[in-house]
Design an enzyme around this catalytic site. Sequence first.
Site, PDB file in Angstrom:
ATOM      1  N   ASN A 114      -3.498   6.130  -1.719  1.00 34.41           N
ATOM      2  CA  ASN A 114      -3.196   6.355  -0.309  1.00 34.41           C
ATOM      3  C   ASN A 114      -2.525   7.701  -0.069  1.00 34.41           C
ATOM      4  O   ASN A 114      -2.658   8.281   1.013  1.00 34.41           O
ATOM      5  CB  ASN A 114      -2.333   5.213   0.239  1.00 34.41           C
ATOM      6  CG  ASN A 114      -3.184   4.015   0.624  1.00 34.41           C
ATOM      7  OD1 ASN A 114      -4.368   4.153   0.929  1.00 34.41           O
ATOM      8  ND2 ASN A 114      -2.597   2.837   0.588  1.00 34.41           N
ATOM      9  N   GLU A 158      -3.845  -0.762  -8.485  1.00 34.28           N
ATOM     10  CA  GLU A 158      -2.759   0.157  -8.791  1.00 34.28           C
ATOM     11  C   GLU A 158      -1.542  -0.659  -9.232  1.00 34.28           C
ATOM     12  O   GLU A 158      -1.101  -1.558  -8.505  1.00 34.28           O
ATOM     13  CB  GLU A 158      -2.409   1.014  -7.576  1.00 34.28           C
ATOM     14  CG  GLU A 158      -3.453   2.073  -7.251  1.00 34.28           C
ATOM     15  CD  GLU A 158      -3.027   2.985  -6.115  1.00 34.28           C
ATOM     16  OE1 GLU A 158      -3.229   4.201  -6.215  1.00 34.28           O
ATOM     17  OE2 GLU A 158      -2.496   2.469  -5.099  1.00 34.28           O
ATOM     18  N   HIS A 199      -0.972  -3.189  -6.240  1.00 29.63           N
ATOM     19  CA  HIS A 199      -1.700  -2.842  -5.026  1.00 29.63           C
ATOM     20  C   HIS A 199      -3.170  -3.205  -5.193  1.00 29.63           C
ATOM     21  O   HIS A 199      -3.947  -2.482  -5.816  1.00 29.63           O
ATOM     22  CB  HIS A 199      -1.550  -1.347  -4.722  1.00 29.63           C
ATOM     23  CG  HIS A 199      -2.290  -0.910  -3.489  1.00 29.63           C
ATOM     24  ND1 HIS A 199      -2.669   0.388  -3.265  1.00 29.63           N
ATOM     25  CD2 HIS A 199      -2.708  -1.613  -2.404  1.00 29.63           C
ATOM     26  CE1 HIS A 199      -3.298   0.477  -2.112  1.00 29.63           C
ATOM     27  NE2 HIS A 199      -3.337  -0.735  -1.569  1.00 29.63           N
ATOM     28  N   SER A 221       0.806  -1.215   0.000  1.00 25.34           N
ATOM     29  CA  SER A 221       0.000   0.000   0.000  1.00 25.34           C
ATOM     30  C   SER A 221       0.840   1.267   0.000  1.00 25.34           C
ATOM     31  O   SER A 221       0.392   2.312  -0.462  1.00 25.34           O
ATOM     32  CB  SER A 221      -0.913   0.016   1.237  1.00 25.34           C
ATOM     33  OG  SER A 221      -1.698  -1.142   1.307  1.00 25.34           O
TER      34      SER A 221
END
Length: 687
Positions: free
Chosen positions: A478, A440, A428, A407
């Site tokens: 994130n 991702e 991800h 992450s």
Amino acid sequence: MKFQDHAEGGVTVITLDNPPLNSLGHVLRSRIVAAIEVAEVDPAVRAIVLTGSPRAFSAGADVSEFGTPRQMAEPILRSVLERIRICTKPVVAALDGVALGGGLELALACHARVALGQARVGLPEITLGLIPGSGGTQRLPRLAGIDLALTLMQGGAPMAAAQLASTSLFDRVVDDGLIEAAADVARQLADAGAPWPHADRLNLDAEYVATKVSLARQRLNARQRLQPAYGALLDAIGASAGPIDAGLALERARFLGLIGTTEAQALRYQFKAERDSHRLPDTLQVEPRKVATVAVIGAGTMGAGIAICALDATLDVILLEQDETALARGRQRIADHYAGRVAAGKLGAAVADAAQARLTGTCDWQALARADVVIEAVFEELSVKQDVFRRLDAVARPGAVLATNTSYLDIDAIAAVTSRPQDVLGLHFFSPAQVMKLLEVIRGAHTSPDAMATAMTLGRTLRKVPVLCGNAFGFIGNRIYNAYRRQCEFMLEDGAWPEEVDQALTDFGFAMGPFAVADLSGLDIAWRMRRAQAATRDPRERHVPVLEQLCEQGRLGQKSGAGYYRYADGKRAQTTDDTVHDLIVQASAARGIQRRTLAPQEIQRRALLAMVNEAACLYADGVATRPSDIDVVLVQGYGFPRWQGGPVFWARQQDRERLGADLRCLVEAGGHGMRLADDTMLARLLD
């Protein structure tokens, strides 16, 4: 457009020919009318069959024409359908592939319909912030019943013709011989003589329709009530019990009223953005490597979910764990998933058995040697992942793609412990991996173009929405969410309570507010990350310590019974308690802040501004390839309301001068260490 005389009985077959999906653009609409008129004046023709291709009867409107003169150029679809309705020879629709939106409306306007059982039909306009605009809300209830019509139009998901065989939507549903069956129905209609049957002549029970529509209106959830298309759809469906002309007029008025709404524009934008997200830059447009076998290291919740994705995509899967006990738990997670799908009627038992037969569980690292892609899904700690990649480097075959599911962590730091950094990248996945669509795909400094092409192709194979990201802390999602959450914590210090922030943002359309999300995912996840960053954090930076203090008291979120909120029997308290209030008030006092009431509009705008500012910064840094990729990530992975388009789309709707001024104020209030997206960066993002 193609014509084909059927063998006998004076039936002509008109085949829609606008690959790949027979979208009903202006050219195809014109050709349908011309073909009908040619067939109508041909004395050798007694009846007409209208069909498409094995892939699509028609997938509906040509989205590329939305907002252009071609969209409203005659013949519009309603004119095409009226021409079919008044045709002096019966017209039968023969459906294979998909018949969606205007494609299904075209079929509904014919005098009969025949379909292969595998054909899929639906009216998905609600997913674009619209309603059917060419009779779908009036003809589908008349042919299939109000209950099924509500299901198809409110949900937007297609259904197989075989599931609808018991309704009067289709005259026949067949396993093969589609054209022959449709021609047979057409001849029967011609033999019976005019007037031909038509949906417009059917009537519904007005009281029953009114009751069903009223119940459907009451059942709209909070997010649906924020989207005008849902209310407009129910208005139009409610009119289906009245005269057809009045119903068609109301439907058209509601449809036209929705086209220019921000919500419809945002949904069309998001639809296109998701289609664009998998497209690689020219430098990465290379042939991907072949992938038949995927290995997953770690059989926990995430690893098992990734394995399920690969099994569902008919790939062979090797699942590796450190011991037999952990491996057995992982295999049981997968078995339970498939058992649940079968029990719910969402998957056939044979398909589930075949998927699990492709799974190999092992504790032997040597088994990874036959994998084309290896995905590591272990604990989110750099040293742990580096140890995994050292071992992996020794056993994986040359040319295998080595992916880390992380992450936040640095892909290059992980790749550096291998002898093949060109094969290392990030994947991800979002939890639960077998449900969430976002993926991702992170490129390291040395990742080769063909490794990236392989990962992006794998994402699509797994039925994900893959988005290319640069290697930077938090990647796209994130990194922006961290800025958003940080701003929400600043608002706690400034005077808001967690429930006020959460309510304001769910009122905007977020699936959940940030503090409810934190409780659900577990406060210890962020706590662990913050402790890792504490040694390097500049003491001058504004930092709200409430989350750490809650964790120190054992309040880790929903799993511990308390976090920002308290939980009893799985239900969250409506408001936060005195413990949380006291910690927040102490944080305000420690910073010397005089607390004040924050209006919901201020909460919403500050949260969105924080997202936009970070989006502009990361786009300037090259972390995102396209501004629209940022919106795809936030919508698909973080609960940003789809009908608001995403933070970039939202920002484009704002006055540019005010937006820039508000961003400067936001960053100034954030204090030391806050990075401002200047006018140049903002222009790059929004233009």
